[in-house]
Design a protein around this motif. Structure first.
Motif, short mmCIF file in Angstrom:
data_model
loop_
_atom_site.label_atom_id
_atom_site.label_comp_id
_atom_site.label_asym_id
_atom_site.label_seq_id
_atom_site.Cartn_x
_atom_site.Cartn_y
_atom_site.Cartn_z
N LEU B 157 -15.51 -14.41 66.12
CA LEU B 157 -14.63 -13.30 65.80
C LEU B 157 -13.54 -13.20 66.85
N PRO B 158 -12.31 -12.99 66.38
CA PRO B 158 -11.22 -12.88 67.35
C PRO B 158 -11.38 -11.63 68.22
N PHE B 160 -9.22 -9.66 69.54
CA PHE B 160 -8.41 -8.49 69.25
C PHE B 160 -9.06 -7.62 68.18
N TYR B 161 -9.69 -8.28 67.23
CA TYR B 161 -10.30 -7.55 66.12
C TYR B 161 -11.49 -6.74 66.62
N LEU B 164 -10.36 -3.92 69.09
CA LEU B 164 -9.80 -2.72 68.47
C LEU B 164 -10.87 -1.95 67.71
N LEU B 165 -11.79 -2.68 67.05
CA LEU B 165 -12.89 -1.99 66.36
C LEU B 165 -13.72 -1.19 67.34
N ILE B 271 -5.64 -11.26 75.58
CA ILE B 271 -5.83 -10.42 74.41
C ILE B 271 -6.52 -9.11 74.80
N VAL B 275 -5.07 -5.40 74.13
CA VAL B 275 -5.72 -4.43 73.26
C VAL B 275 -6.04 -3.15 74.02
N ALA D 257 -10.65 -18.51 64.02
CA ALA D 257 -10.38 -17.35 64.87
C ALA D 257 -9.09 -17.55 65.67
N THR D 261 -5.80 -15.22 65.97
CA THR D 261 -5.27 -14.66 67.20
C THR D 261 -3.77 -14.93 67.30
N VAL D 284 -6.08 -4.11 61.13
CA VAL D 284 -6.53 -3.27 62.23
C VAL D 284 -5.69 -2.00 62.34
N LEU D 301 -14.58 -13.50 57.01
CA LEU D 301 -14.67 -14.44 58.13
C LEU D 301 -16.11 -14.54 58.65
#
Lengths: 340, 329, 575, 328
Positions: B157-158, B160-161, B164-165, B271, B275, D257, D261, D284, D301
């Motif tokens: 999983l990136p 940033f995602y 932010l979550l 990142i 964030v 991923a 990014t 987001v 994903l």
């Protein structure tokens, strides 16, 4: 009659694997007396190493199912608490592994590893006392300059030296039984003899019993008094070393001995083999596990494929065999095979 | 051993020279005119040309590189008159968009990144090694599967995602923490921890993943080693064997990777810092990318490389301490 | 204040917007706050990394002018610090009054108040003002300033600013800007009837020569207002504290309620909105300029009155529009096809619907009451913003016969420059979709760094066909709009319209308008010129934008200051 | 009769010939037995199928990733109705701002994401294998030189460089003839991933090669006069598959991923094309306004990643079933 130090009854071990249940050891029984050396021979996958592991309850506790009894020093190893079996390991039974290269923990000095083995069972020993024990052991197994070498790490020793250290670890508590699982396979031939000699010297000194597991008939011939031949997880022949070589009583043993080619054969490029492949321990052939490869199968007939032959004493002597051939045939064929 | 360290350090310096040269060449191919960035909206061609000369961008790349290297050791002056400024050694250049010496900028942002990296590193090692050990000891059971799934999701999983979550869930939805607002730990430790805990957790959760896997596999492998069997055969307690035999040998390869990861983190928590709006080196460099601020880019790349290379040396030395086979060769 | 918020206007593009100077009194904030009181800290949340320029001579963007001008710096004149119409009245600041013009409007004099001081306690003198103004000329160091304003001054020959000027050049400047005790006189080249509006720009604020650090002055200018800089860390924060050398007696506008004002940089835009919505203790004294379109519904129509009361939706001074490259799109049929096919409704929706603003009929906002007259749109244009595909196709068809080259170019692909942001990606999708219906192809050209967008499109070598724009007047006169955007001498002309056959006539009319002294008459001329551009489709009107902003529950005085479309930061107070 | 401990007696048992199923057959059998892995492989196949036939599927369903649907949006540009505008027309709702169909964009996005993932992995792994095998097999100077290059590569902060070089290098690629726009960007991503990623593959492969080249069968092949190429391809490669397959299955989701990014940083695919990364980055922002949208690309994903992981683990277990004799 010497004291029975180890008694194995109806030992069976199976493993759950992704490919199915592996029946590694089936109904193995034997006794071992102090000072005696028992050889266990068989090809890879015959169950000999698993048998050895079971004697100290070393097999994977999650996947292995072990039944039967292994009695050491009055304690049933297979049916006691973890603490009890830990008291036996290293103290009553010790083990020497096949590959001295990987049997030693690379991160600790050899002295520390010997000391550790001693301290487990001698918790109140003083530091000096332990060091003295370590030096004595190293001397005993023939390591020169033990005072300095005890601070060195396993990788600084040669293969033979490492195996000596493993033996030192095994013997530091003067066990009653020493299990040697292919102790010389990974060593040079000259070193092999030295190690075997060392083990026998130490045996004489302490009167311990040795179980020698090997696929090397030569090694067995050199040191063992009695031999168990294993095939497909079962004992197929039990004999004194002399009887095995002079009058083997199982077709598999005949094959084994026959496979030991003479020098002349090798020079002529002939290599004798046993036809067929070893059995899968997941689906062991019915009846006698050896029957698909046995040249006498057709002569004996369906019994071989339906009935598991019992280990019985062959009438002519002390050897025991698990074969459906009658005693007369066994004796005569056995002798002729050896004479070939 | 000392000779070994000295040799490694010597090669590290050579490596850094190579890195700096490659960095310089790489960035010199950028189709960006650094001089054009020096005068904002009312740049006129003659002004750009003047600035180019003033800053030495008219010189051949290799000569610029030499000036850059020299600046590191003796400092550097730029321009003249009202627009003059000088950066004392070690000078990595001057940022026109921020009107400060690159060294100053890095000096200001580095502690933030260092705190971020250190905290995250400690957390992720604890989480990673812990969960890896649990997984190894429960191989095939639900704990193992859970750790495995966690690993898979973590490495994929990136940042940033997830970041932010996590930020929105914890701060907005659950309202457990105030919005992160970075403060120096010496000025306002509470604000510091409130600002750092989420980025630490995010990085830790995502990075711990690979350590879970490494620890698990390393331990499983070790459990199959003969020396562990010998330990059991000695009659040692399970806990002793796990600690002295299994974990110990699983940790050695982890050191290598952990060292490099830590250095990589120092060099680019890009990142995470974006964030969580932490004023660190990662944010500095991403800003430099956006503004095509070459001196800062070269500077941060260099500093990052220094840490990666140093970490390499450190890892080598640590490896020697941990593994006698390396030490006594 | 031209490209004010240009970054926001680009990145939040469709969303942002402005007010209207003289009659943009739509502000809803600022009333019913209770009695202002002193103390506390005001927090400003920003996604920028720093303030574009704090150097007064370089500060030229609306929000920053409102910030610095209401806190640390004073100019000769200022707009009143008030909401609504009152906010566009010019009053004296450092000067005793709004200045005196000579009869011909070519000479303006201002007299400095007594007792005005810099933060170091030294008196602010006429020489300091003259020196400050002179800095704007040094465009090699003092970049980004309102250099056009300097062209008003009657300086003979070239003047390169105080740093490089020869004695003769300096003397020429000193003749244009003279000091006599506390009186400063500006000699202008031509009539500038509203020069005292120009002097509200911080470019006309004083700088002590001894403290001038050139380029670095940007990071720490000397304060003349009620606040001074305590610390300034790019990417992190700017902290303002009280300047005890400032005297309230000399200042009719600045109230300086808060003890300190902290500008927090580098925040994530979504995070800023979330913080203000959540209104946690530490954010109750915070304000931020701009709300993301995705949060407008929650804030304004989410049913939470307390939340809605903490936000304002107002007309900002901006008009957005789309520049067409008249040189490459030299055929009006093609330009017409583009306009008719464009789904302006979808674009507006993507930016937050009516909160984005109203569909513009031209380039002058109704707020410029004297200059505004509803322009007649191109025939066939739907006033509700929906595309007229049939008419667009027809326009393309006639282009095929009238100007096949240009039509072919449009079919092959028009290069469209846009800042590579989430919102613009969506806007681009709408452009591509709408144009395809008229058979026109769009070739996207992403500009990765939004800050590089203007420099990129303003570069004469960039071959765009379509580029967006957004403009707010510097003050309430279309003279700061039409000439800037559509003459070759203008500072922000992206239409490349010089070769248009009608351009000469256009320029002539511009000169006429400029030289018309009667303001009402002049307004009529601007109205005509606005219609002229609409008819020629050099650029396509977008929206008369609205803007939104939000503040914490403990912030008082959060009204929108008309001329800047921003908070009157210095007068915010903590409840 | 006498029996000695001569070499001809030693190891007698091992000379008994052993035949049976090939390792590959065994592995396949083991893999087939793992139901979860088969399911996961099915999931991957479904993703690939959807990606490959996205245009067809969209046409059948009557949806398009590019068609705007203003009618599905309210005045604020947010989806009308609950769950992000889920309706019979838009099964997964619509994209805020434009009203484009999310399902269609997800399917089209899978094309970019999987393409980057597969090609990136392919390129990185091939490069890593070639360099790793050469380094491990040739040893000596070649190995030393490659080792220094490895150090150098590792010394760069890769993400920073990838970001910094995106624009200039895509432009360079375009000027070299790579089609403008997305193709150039995809090529760039794959190239830089390979440039920085080979090191990790090469390290593993080198280590394996070093130990393999000492084994008897390689010695034997060399003794029988086999050339380097033959030894590498016939003797070494077949034994490298296990570690390589594991690397591949683990790194592929990582590349997906990375693409996302880059998109998040505004360096991903160009509009109006869809990619998961761009969707993740866009979604987001709708944390509050449209939470459904927030989770859709993330779940897509995660499912793919988990599937790859399960398959990867199963493949490793099948190829390399460790003798399960641990004593703890």
């Amino acid at each position: 009659m010497a004291e029975v130090v180890l008694s194995v009854r109806n030992l069976s071990v199976s493993f759950n694997t992704p490919d199915g249940v592996v029946h590694a050891v089936n109904d193995v029984s034997f006794d071992l007396q102090a000072g005696e050396t028992l050889g266990i021979v068989g090809e890879s996958g015959s169950g000999k190493s698993v048998t050895a592991g079971s004697l100290m309850r070393l097999n994977n506790s999650v996947t292995a199912t072990t039944t039967g009894n292994v009695v050491v020093n009055g304690v049933d190893v297979l049916n006691c608490t973890e603490d009890e079996v830990r008291g036996i390991r290293g103290q009553d039974i010790a083990m020497v592994f096949q590959d001295p290269l990987s049997a030693l923990n690379p991160y600790y000095s050899v002295g520390a590893q010997i000391a550790e083995a001693y301290q487990v069972h001698h918790a109140d020993a003083s530091k000096d006392e332990v060091e003295q024990v370590v030096i004595d052991m190293l001397t005993k197994v023939g390591i020169p300059h033990p005072e300095t070498r005890l601070h060195q790490y396993p990788h600084q020793f040669s293969g033979g030296m490492r195996q000596r250290i493993v033996i030192a670890i095994a013997l530091v508590n003067k066990p009653k039984v020493l299990i040697a699982d292919e102790p010389t396979t990974a060593l040079d031939v000259t070193v092999q003899a030295q190690i075997l000699d060392l083990m026998m010297d130490l045996q004489r000194e302490t009167n311990m019993a040795i179980i020698l597991i090997t696929h090397d008939l030569g090694v067995v011939a050199e040191v063992a008094r009695d031999v168990l031949v294993m095939y497909g997880g079962r004992v197929v022949e039990k004999a004194s070393i002399n009887d095995l070589f002079v009058a083997p009583t199982h077709p598999y043993s005949w094959g084994l001995l026959g496979a030991v080619s003479s020098l002349e054969d090798l020079q002529r490029g002939h290599l004798k083999t046993i036809a067929g492949t070893p059995p899968s321990l997941i689906s062991i052939p019915s009846g006698c596990a050896f029957h698909p490869r046995c040249e006498f199968y057709e002569g004996v007939g369906s019994r071989c494929s339906s009935e598991v032959p019992e280990l019985r004493t062959i009438s002519s002597g002390q050897s025991m065999s698990a074969c459906h051939l009658d005693d007369v045939q066994i004796v005569s064929i056995g002798k002729s095979k050896v004479l070939q | 051993m000392y000779l070994f360290i000295a040799r490694r350090l010597f090669f590290a310096v050579l490596l850094l020279l190579a890195v700096s040269l490659v960095t310089y060449l790489l960035f010199s191919v950028l189709p960006v005119d650094p001089a054009a960035l020096t005068c904002g909206k009312n740049c006129k061609p003659d002004l750009i040309a003047a600035n180019r000369v003033r800053l030495g961008y008219d010189k051949p790349v290799l000569e610029q590189y030499w000036l850059f290297l020299k600046g590191i050791f003796v400092g550097r002056d730029y321009g003249m008159g009202q627009a003059a400024f000088s950066c004392p050694a070690p000078s990595l250049g001057y940022s026109f968009s921020q009107h400060q010496c690159v060294t100053t900028l890095i000096g200001k942002t580095f502690p933030v990144t260092a705190y971020l990296s250190l905290g995250a590193f400690v957390l992720w090692m604890l989480i990673g090694i812990g969960s890896g050990a649990v997984a190894a000891l429960n191989k095939g059971k639900w704990q193992d599967r859970l750790a495995n799934a966690f690993t898979a999701v973590g490495v994929s999983l990136p940042t940033f995602y997830v970041g932010l979550l996590v930020l929105f869930s914890v701060v907005i939805w659950l309202g457990i923490l105030p919005f992160p607002h970075y403060a120096s730990p010496f000025e306002d430790p509470i604000a510091f921890f409130q600002a750092m805990i989420l980025p630490w957790l995010t990085l830790a959760v995502l990075s711990a993943a690979s350590y879970t896997r490494l620890t698990r596999n390393g331990m499983l492998e070790a459990m199959n080693e003969d020396f562990v069997r010998l330990g059991v055969a000695k009659g040692l307690k399970r806990s002793v064997i796990l600690r002295k035999y299994v974990l110990r040998s699983a940790l050695v390869p982890i050191v290598t990777i952990a060292g490099l990861d830590f250095a990589a983190l120092l060099g680019g928590a890009i990142i995470t810092e974006s964030v969580f709006t932490l004023p660190g080196m990662g944010k500095l460099s991403i800003r430099a990318v956006v503004e095509s601020d070459l001196p800062v880019l070269v500077g941060t790349t260099m500093v990052a490389a220094v840490f990666i290379v140093l970490a390499n040396v450190l890892v080598d030395i640590l490896y020697g301490v941990l593994d006698p086979r390396v030490r006594t060769k | 204040m031209n490209m004010r918020r240009s970054i926001v206007a680009v990145s939040v593009a469709l969303a942002t917007s402005v007010i209207a100077a003289s009659c943009g009194g739509s502000s809803s904030g600022g009333s019913g706050d209770g009695t202002p009181k002193k103390g506390g800290t005001i927090n400003i949340l920003s996604n920028a990394e720093q303030i574009a320029h704090l150097d007064p001579q370089r500060n030229y963007t609306g929000d920053d002018l409102a910030f610095a001008g209401s806190t640390i710096q004073r100019s000769l004149t200022t707009y009143k610090f008030a909401a609504g119409d009152a906010g566009s009245e010019v009053v004296g600041d450092l000067a005793t009054d709004a200045g005196t013009a000579s009869k011909d409007g070519k000479t303006w004099t201002f007299t400095l108040k007594d007792g005005v001081k810099f933060e170091d306690g030294s008196d602010i003198t006429c020489a300091d003002v003259a020196y400050g103004v002179s800095r704007t000329f040094a465009t090699d160091v003092i970049t980004d300033g309102p250099s056009y304003a300097m062209t008003y001054l009657n300086v003979e020959g070239e003047y390169p600013g105080p740093y490089k000027a020869t004695a003769a050049q300096q003397a020429a400047y000193d003749k244009a800007v003279t000091c006599d005790g506390k009186t400063i006189t500006f000699n202008l080249k031509s009539t500038v009837a509203d020069f005292n509006y120009t002097t509200t720009l911080l470019a006309f604020s004083p700088v002590p020569k001894a403290k001038d650090t050139g380029e670095k002055y940007d990071m720490h200018p000397v304060a003349s207002g009620p606040y001074k800089i305590e610390s300034y860390e790019v990417g992190k924060s700017l902290v303002l504290v009280r300047n005890d050398q400032w005297s309230a007696d000399t200042d009719t506008e600045r109230k300086a309620y808060a003890d300190s004002i902290v500008y927090n940089f580098g925040l994530d835009e979504s995070a800023m909105d979330e913080r203000l919505i959540a209104d946690a203790a530490e954010d109750q004294t915070a304000v931020s300029a701009g709300i993301l379109p995705e949060n407008l519904q929650t804030i304004f129509e989410g049913g939470d009155k307390a939340l809605t009361d903490r936000a304002v939706n107002y007309y900002d001074p901006f008009v957005t529009y789309t520049n067409l490259n008249v040189k490459s799109l030299s055929c009006i049929d093609v330009r017409k096809a583009i306009y008719l096919a464009l789904d302006r409704d979808a674009l507006r929706k993507a930016g937050g619907g009516p909160y984005t603003g109203d569909f513009a009929d031209g380039f002058i906002k109704p707020a410029l009451a004297l200059d505004y007259k509803k322009a007649t749109p191109v025939e066939g244009l739907h006033e509700d913003g929906t595309p007229n595909v049939e008419a667009a196709k027809a326009a393309m068809a006639s282009a095929e016969t009238n100007c096949p080259d240009v039509a072919a170019h449009a079919k092959a692909g028009l290069s469209f420059y846009y800042p590579d942001t989430d919102i613009w990606k969506k806007a681009l999708a709408i452009w591509i979709d709408s144009m395809s219906k008229a058979g026109i192809k769009i070739k996207p050209e992403a500009v990765g760094d939004p800050a590089q967008y203007w420099p990129t499109v303003m570069n004469p070598e960039t071959n765009y066909d379509i580029a967006r724009g957004g403009w707010a007047p510097d003050w309430a006169n279309a003279s700061t709009v039409i000439p800037e955007l559509f003459t070759t001498g203008g500072g922000f002309n992206l239409t490349r319209n010089a070769d248009d056959p009608d351009y000469k006539a256009f320029e002539t009319k511009i000169e006429e308008a400029r030289n018309t002294l009667d303001r009402t008459e002049q307004g009529k001329k601007w109205q005509e010129l606005n219609q002229f551009v609409v008819d020629h489709l050099w650029a396509l009107p977008g929206t008369f934008t609205r803007a939104q902003s939000m503040w914490g529950s403990k912030v008082g005085g959060a009204f929108q200051w008309g001329p800047f479309g921003a908070f009157c930061y210095g007068n915010l107070w903590v409840k | 009769m006498s029996v000695s401990t001569s070499p001809r007696v030693a190891n007698a048992v091992e000379t008994i010939s052993i035949e049976g199923k090939s390792p590959r057959q065994l592995a396949w059998q083991r893999f087939r037995g793992d139901r979860l892995a088969i399911f996961a492989a099915g999931v991957i196949a479904t993703y690939v199928f959807i990606a490959a036939f996205a245009p067809v599927i969209c046409a059948v369903l009557g949806i398009s990733p590019y068609r705007l649907d203003g009618a599905a949006l309210n005045d604020f540009g947010l989806p009308k109705g609950s769950f992000g505008g889920v309706s019979s027309e838009h099964w997964l709702g619509v994209e805020p701002g434009t009203g484009r169909d999310i399902l269609a964009r997800l399917m089209y996005g899978a094309r970019v994401s999987l393409l980057v993932g597969f090609l990136g992995t392919l390129f990185t792994t091939s490069l890593g294998i070639v360099i790793g095998v050469i380094s491990g097999y040739k040893r000596g100077k070649v190995d030393a030189v490659i080792g220094r290059i490895t150090d150098l590569t590792l010394a760069f902060p890769s993400l920073l460089l990838i970001i910094a070089l995106t624009r200039p290098l895509t432009q360079r690629l375009e000027s070299m003839g790579v089609p403008e726009g997305n193709p150039a960007r995809i090529v760039y991503i794959i190239l830089v991933l390979g440039l920085f990623g080979w090191v990790y593959v090469a390290r593993v492969v080198r280590g394996q090669t070093l130990s393999l080249r000492e084994r008897e069968f390689v010695e034997a092949a060399r003794a029988s006069g086999a050339g380097t190429r033959r030894i590498v391809f016939k003797e070494l490669m077949p034994n490298l598959w296990a570690p390589i397959i594991v690397i591949v299955t683990l790194s592929l989701p990582g590349y997906v991923a990375t693409e996302s990014t880059l998109s998040f940083l505004g360096l991903g695919m160009l509009p109006p094309s869809a990619s998961w990364g761009a969707m993740l980055g866009d979604s987001v922002r709708y944390y509050r306004a449209d939470p459904t949208y927030l989770f859709i690309p993330g779940i897509a994903l995660i499912v793919l990643v988990l599937a790859f992981n399960v398959v990867g683990d199963a493949v490793r277990d099948a190829l390399d079933p460790k003798a399960d004799r641990q004593s703890l």
